[in-house]
Design an enzyme around this catalytic site. Sequence first.
Site, PDB file in Angstrom:
ATOM      1  NE  ARG A 153      -4.056  -1.755   2.432  1.00  0.00           N
ATOM      2  CZ  ARG A 153      -4.003  -3.031   2.828  1.00  0.00           C
ATOM      3  NH1 ARG A 153      -2.851  -3.536   3.274  1.00  0.00           N
ATOM      4  NH2 ARG A 153      -5.093  -3.790   2.798  1.00  0.00           N
ATOM      5  CD  GLU A 259      11.109   2.810  16.071  1.00  0.00           C
ATOM      6  OE1 GLU A 259       9.962   2.697  16.562  1.00  0.00           O
ATOM      7  OE2 GLU A 259      11.303   3.105  14.891  1.00  0.00           O
ATOM      8  CG  HIS A 277       8.202   4.917  14.020  1.00  0.00           C
ATOM      9  ND1 HIS A 277       8.396   3.606  14.418  1.00  0.00           N
ATOM     10  CD2 HIS A 277       7.347   4.856  12.956  1.00  0.00           C
ATOM     11  CE1 HIS A 277       7.700   2.792  13.631  1.00  0.00           C
ATOM     12  NE2 HIS A 277       7.051   3.545  12.741  1.00  0.00           N
TER      13      HIS A 277
END
Length: 324
Positions: A153, A259, A277
């Site tokens: 996508r 992260e 992010h």
Amino acid sequence: MSGRRPVVVALGTVDPALVTGTLGDAVEFVAQPGPDDLAAAQGAIVRADAVVDAKLLERAPRLRVVARTGVGVDLVDVEAASARGIAVVITPGSGTRAVAEGVFAHALHLVKRLAPLTRLVRDGRWAERADPAVGGAVGDLDGATLGIVGYGRIGRRVGELAGAFGMRVLAYDPLSPPPAAVDCPDLRELAAASDVLTLHVPLSEATHHLIDADLLARIRPGGILINCGRGGLLDLDAALAALESGRLGGVGLDVFDPEPPRHHPLFDHPNVVLTPHLMGLTRRSTAATFADAARGVTDVLAGRRPAALANPDWVPTAPTAEEA
């Protein structure tokens, strides 16, 4: 627990305003659950940085659905959830356009040299704009080749936007071949042809450090590398070496491994742009992804199959009398 409405808990920071409208009054949403709330929970809405492992699932014996905002399930033990009959909902599509825009935010920042040119103006060095090393270093997207690694996508949306900039698009996808018009079945050939390379494949054992020293040695000299996919796709040591050698002209990172990231010397390079992010978490996309997650929870609790699952073999079951 008797007489209590079905409990849905937040795992990670979830603004109640983003989910309660979709969840409705039939459930009780707990934004900061304690042990008793977790033990009672039938559903959970999970932020990207929250870990859902076997130990947590053991503390939530009534859990029927975990809804992860986004599509990455790196921190969710899908196998353990499936073994317990728990649906793992994901929310593809809600952040697609935002991430694709983020790719071009990074690319334009680097190609147009926005950071060094900002410093030039701020420091009163206007005359230096005539220096070929300054003005001549400002690049173009028009006529450049964009290499897309992963044509799902987000990759497709990036390709659509690239057309508006007049870019040539090539794509590589190890899971599902792109249309023939853009397909480049060899990743090394894609790197060699790309002025801008952007990463959008899922992270797995096969794709960990997919972009390594060997691949970066093949990229078109001065190329730009953008990673808004998963941090583990890129070997940061190799990227730094490619920047220092001049092989890479710039690196844009919105994702890291782990992260939050530990500091890396790459972060200090002047031709690097970093974002925490957040490219997929615009105001609009954040509202959409949380609404989709809440919708997935209500579907499962009502015995319906949700729109998207990380464990597609999961089978809906009607709530028991105790759960209803």
